[in-house]
Design a protein around this motif. Structure first.
Motif, mmCIF file in Angstrom:
data_model
loop_
_atom_site.group_PDB
_atom_site.id
_atom_site.type_symbol
_atom_site.label_atom_id
_atom_site.label_comp_id
_atom_site.label_asym_id
_atom_site.label_seq_id
_atom_site.Cartn_x
_atom_site.Cartn_y
_atom_site.Cartn_z
ATOM 1 N N THR A 58 0.668 -1.212 -0.037
ATOM 2 C CA THR A 58 -0.007 -0.188 -0.064
ATOM 3 C C THR A 58 0.930 1.369 -0.038
ATOM 4 O O THR A 58 2.029 1.284 0.398
ATOM 5 C CB THR A 58 -0.993 -0.292 1.264
ATOM 6 N N GLN A 59 0.303 2.249 -0.261
ATOM 7 C CA GLN A 59 0.908 3.517 -0.214
ATOM 8 C C GLN A 59 1.006 4.381 0.976
ATOM 9 O O GLN A 59 1.898 5.389 1.396
ATOM 10 C CB GLN A 59 0.402 4.508 -1.239
ATOM 11 N N THR A 60 0.115 4.123 1.812
ATOM 12 C CA THR A 60 -0.121 4.713 3.317
ATOM 13 C C THR A 60 -0.305 3.783 4.389
ATOM 14 O O THR A 60 -0.950 2.830 4.160
ATOM 15 C CB THR A 60 -1.421 5.885 3.378
ATOM 16 N N MET A 61 0.050 4.034 5.632
ATOM 17 C CA MET A 61 -0.388 3.199 6.966
ATOM 18 C C MET A 61 -1.957 3.132 6.967
ATOM 19 O O MET A 61 -2.635 1.940 7.245
ATOM 20 C CB MET A 61 0.027 3.767 7.989
ATOM 21 N N ASP A 164 -4.803 9.339 3.671
ATOM 22 C CA ASP A 164 -3.938 9.917 4.727
ATOM 23 C C ASP A 164 -2.809 9.223 5.075
ATOM 24 O O ASP A 164 -2.839 7.962 5.121
ATOM 25 C CB ASP A 164 -4.835 10.130 6.212
ATOM 26 N N PRO A 165 -1.505 10.035 5.481
ATOM 27 C CA PRO A 165 -0.529 9.221 5.949
ATOM 28 C C PRO A 165 -0.641 8.088 6.808
ATOM 29 O O PRO A 165 0.043 6.890 7.029
ATOM 30 C CB PRO A 165 0.491 10.185 6.055
ATOM 31 N N HIS A 166 -1.306 8.301 7.920
ATOM 32 C CA HIS A 166 -1.406 7.278 9.072
ATOM 33 C C HIS A 166 -2.679 7.533 9.791
ATOM 34 O O HIS A 166 -3.648 8.586 9.465
ATOM 35 C CB HIS A 166 -0.417 7.393 10.025
ATOM 36 N N VAL A 167 -3.296 6.668 10.566
ATOM 37 C CA VAL A 167 -4.492 6.713 11.138
ATOM 38 C C VAL A 167 -4.784 7.614 12.126
ATOM 39 O O VAL A 167 -5.869 8.307 12.751
ATOM 40 C CB VAL A 167 -4.841 5.430 11.835
ATOM 41 N N GLY A 168 -3.424 8.499 12.537
ATOM 42 C CA GLY A 168 -3.803 9.745 13.444
ATOM 43 C C GLY A 168 -4.408 10.777 12.788
ATOM 44 O O GLY A 168 -5.153 11.647 13.387
ATOM 45 N N TYR A 169 -4.438 10.838 11.572
ATOM 46 C CA TYR A 169 -5.071 11.933 10.805
ATOM 47 C C TYR A 169 -6.509 11.692 11.038
ATOM 48 O O TYR A 169 -7.418 12.884 10.549
ATOM 49 C CB TYR A 169 -4.586 11.728 9.290
ATOM 50 N N ALA A 170 -7.234 10.856 11.287
ATOM 51 C CA ALA A 170 -8.315 10.479 11.508
ATOM 52 C C ALA A 170 -8.975 11.241 12.830
ATOM 53 O O ALA A 170 -10.343 11.557 12.968
ATOM 54 C CB ALA A 170 -9.144 9.052 11.377
ATOM 55 N N LEU A 171 -8.033 11.433 13.598
ATOM 56 C CA LEU A 171 -8.605 12.061 15.139
ATOM 57 C C LEU A 171 -8.954 13.337 14.965
ATOM 58 O O LEU A 171 -10.220 13.491 15.506
ATOM 59 C CB LEU A 171 -7.392 12.060 15.859
ATOM 60 N N PRO A 172 -8.848 14.215 14.083
ATOM 61 C CA PRO A 172 -9.376 15.527 14.071
ATOM 62 C C PRO A 172 -10.636 15.403 13.399
ATOM 63 O O PRO A 172 -11.595 16.360 13.781
ATOM 64 C CB PRO A 172 -8.533 16.376 13.163
ATOM 65 N N TYR A 173 -10.932 14.327 12.284
ATOM 66 C CA TYR A 173 -12.103 14.376 11.870
ATOM 67 C C TYR A 173 -13.148 13.777 12.975
ATOM 68 O O TYR A 173 -14.320 14.167 12.892
ATOM 69 C CB TYR A 173 -12.333 13.321 10.678
ATOM 70 N N ALA A 174 -12.747 12.782 13.642
ATOM 71 C CA ALA A 174 -13.624 12.211 14.792
ATOM 72 C C ALA A 174 -13.818 13.300 15.807
ATOM 73 O O ALA A 174 -15.054 13.291 16.275
ATOM 74 C CB ALA A 174 -12.870 11.082 15.396
ATOM 75 N N ILE A 175 -13.182 14.173 16.022
ATOM 76 C CA ILE A 175 -13.239 15.353 17.190
ATOM 77 C C ILE A 175 -14.204 16.103 16.569
ATOM 78 O O ILE A 175 -15.333 16.450 17.383
ATOM 79 C CB ILE A 175 -11.888 15.812 17.500
ATOM 80 N N GLU A 176 -14.122 16.829 15.407
ATOM 81 C CA GLU A 176 -15.124 17.506 14.541
ATOM 82 C C GLU A 176 -16.272 16.770 14.514
ATOM 83 O O GLU A 176 -17.451 17.532 14.783
ATOM 84 C CB GLU A 176 -14.708 17.921 13.447
ATOM 85 N N ALA A 177 -16.649 15.532 14.351
ATOM 86 C CA ALA A 177 -17.675 14.907 14.403
ATOM 87 C C ALA A 177 -18.587 14.695 15.901
ATOM 88 O O ALA A 177 -19.748 14.294 15.829
ATOM 89 C CB ALA A 177 -17.839 13.447 13.621
ATOM 90 N N GLY A 178 -17.688 15.044 16.709
ATOM 91 C CA GLY A 178 -18.248 14.612 18.298
ATOM 92 C C GLY A 178 -18.178 13.513 18.841
ATOM 93 O O GLY A 178 -18.798 13.326 19.857
ATOM 94 N N LEU A 179 -17.339 12.587 18.282
ATOM 95 C CA LEU A 179 -16.935 11.466 18.968
ATOM 96 C C LEU A 179 -16.179 11.729 20.368
ATOM 97 O O LEU A 179 -15.796 12.817 20.545
ATOM 98 C CB LEU A 179 -15.940 10.475 18.083
ATOM 99 N N GLN A 180 -16.212 10.896 21.353
ATOM 100 C CA GLN A 180 -15.603 10.977 22.372
ATOM 101 C C GLN A 180 -14.257 10.553 22.419
ATOM 102 O O GLN A 180 -14.095 9.235 22.400
ATOM 103 C CB GLN A 180 -16.220 10.234 23.756
ATOM 104 N N VAL A 181 -13.257 11.496 22.219
ATOM 105 C CA VAL A 181 -11.956 11.148 21.908
ATOM 106 C C VAL A 181 -11.061 11.546 23.160
ATOM 107 O O VAL A 181 -10.787 12.589 23.443
ATOM 108 C CB VAL A 181 -11.304 11.998 20.856
ATOM 109 N N LYS A 182 -10.831 10.481 24.004
ATOM 110 C CA LYS A 182 -10.147 10.523 25.445
ATOM 111 C C LYS A 182 -8.672 10.387 25.249
ATOM 112 O O LYS A 182 -8.166 9.363 24.847
ATOM 113 C CB LYS A 182 -10.730 9.708 26.348
#
Length: 210
Positions: A58-61, A164-182
């Motif tokens: 693959t090209q990205t994590m 996205d280069p790695h799965v950490g890039y999804a954290l801001p999307y999840a935060i913006e969507a209202g998920l509980q990111v602890k």
């Protein structure tokens, strides 16, 4: 890199698997490039727990992680770690699991960054135990914690984008969507052994050398 040897473990990968195993992770899913499949099969030959090892050219994590979903039950929680990293906290994944049990959608294992380590890590801004923003590898920052490991419920998958280069890039999307990111603050040090220098720093750390 995941098979680099350690004084206390066979390899970085075996150390990561052991830290997951002691916290009752039941199955391990590992994606690797075609040339590494046989190496990993030999390295994992003695592992007692089930392992799904798949080829991921693959090209990205993020793309590799999304491919792994094929091997994971639909509503199963996921413990995630990068196999070329090392961290001291032996109860790290137990702490992440506890955060999910308390209601987090995503549990983010954060470590206090050493001088200049912020240039290698996704640095997190906290408000209490909530992650409110993530900045990936900033040149300068006043933030003190970087993330190193994750655990998530099934609803996090939809925010992981394969480009996205790695799965950490999804954290801001999840935060913006209202998920509980602890955030879960971990004990001890975190090492990203993607560079020769940090790998040898890790060996000195394990052996107790300055």
């Amino acid at each position: 890199k995941m098979l680099l040897p350690l004084p206390t473990q066979t390899s970085l990968l075996s150390a990561l698997i052991e830290q997951m195993r002691v916290c009752n992770v039941e199955q391990f899913v590992i994606g690797t490039r075609m040339g590494n499949v046989e190496l990993l099969e030999n390295a994992l030959d003695d592992l007692e727990h089930p392992v799904a090892l798949f080829q991921a050219d693959t090209q990205t994590m993020s793309e590799t992680v999304l491919m792994s979903r094929e091997y994971i039950e639909e509503n199963e929680a996921v413990a995630f770690g990068m196999p070329d990293t090392y961290f001291d906290d032996e109860n790290a994944y137990c702490k992440l699991r506890a955060a999910l049990q308390r209601g987090a959608d995503v549990a983010v294992g954060v470590f206090r960054a050493r001088p200049d380590q912020h240039r290698k890590l996704g640095m997190v801004e906290l408000e209490g135990d909530s992650v409110i923003s993530v900045i990936d590898k900033p040149n300068r920052t006043s933030l003190i914690y970087g993330w190193g490991i994750l655990a998530w419920r099934a609803n996090y998958w939809e925010y992981i984008r394969e480009s996205d280069p790695h799965v950490g890039y999804a954290l801001p999307y999840a935060i913006e969507a209202g998920l509980q990111v602890k955030a879960v603050i971990m004990d001890g040090e975190f090492y990203d052994c993607g560079t020769r220098e940090e790998y040898f720093d890790l060996i000195a750390h394990i052996e107790g050398r300055p």
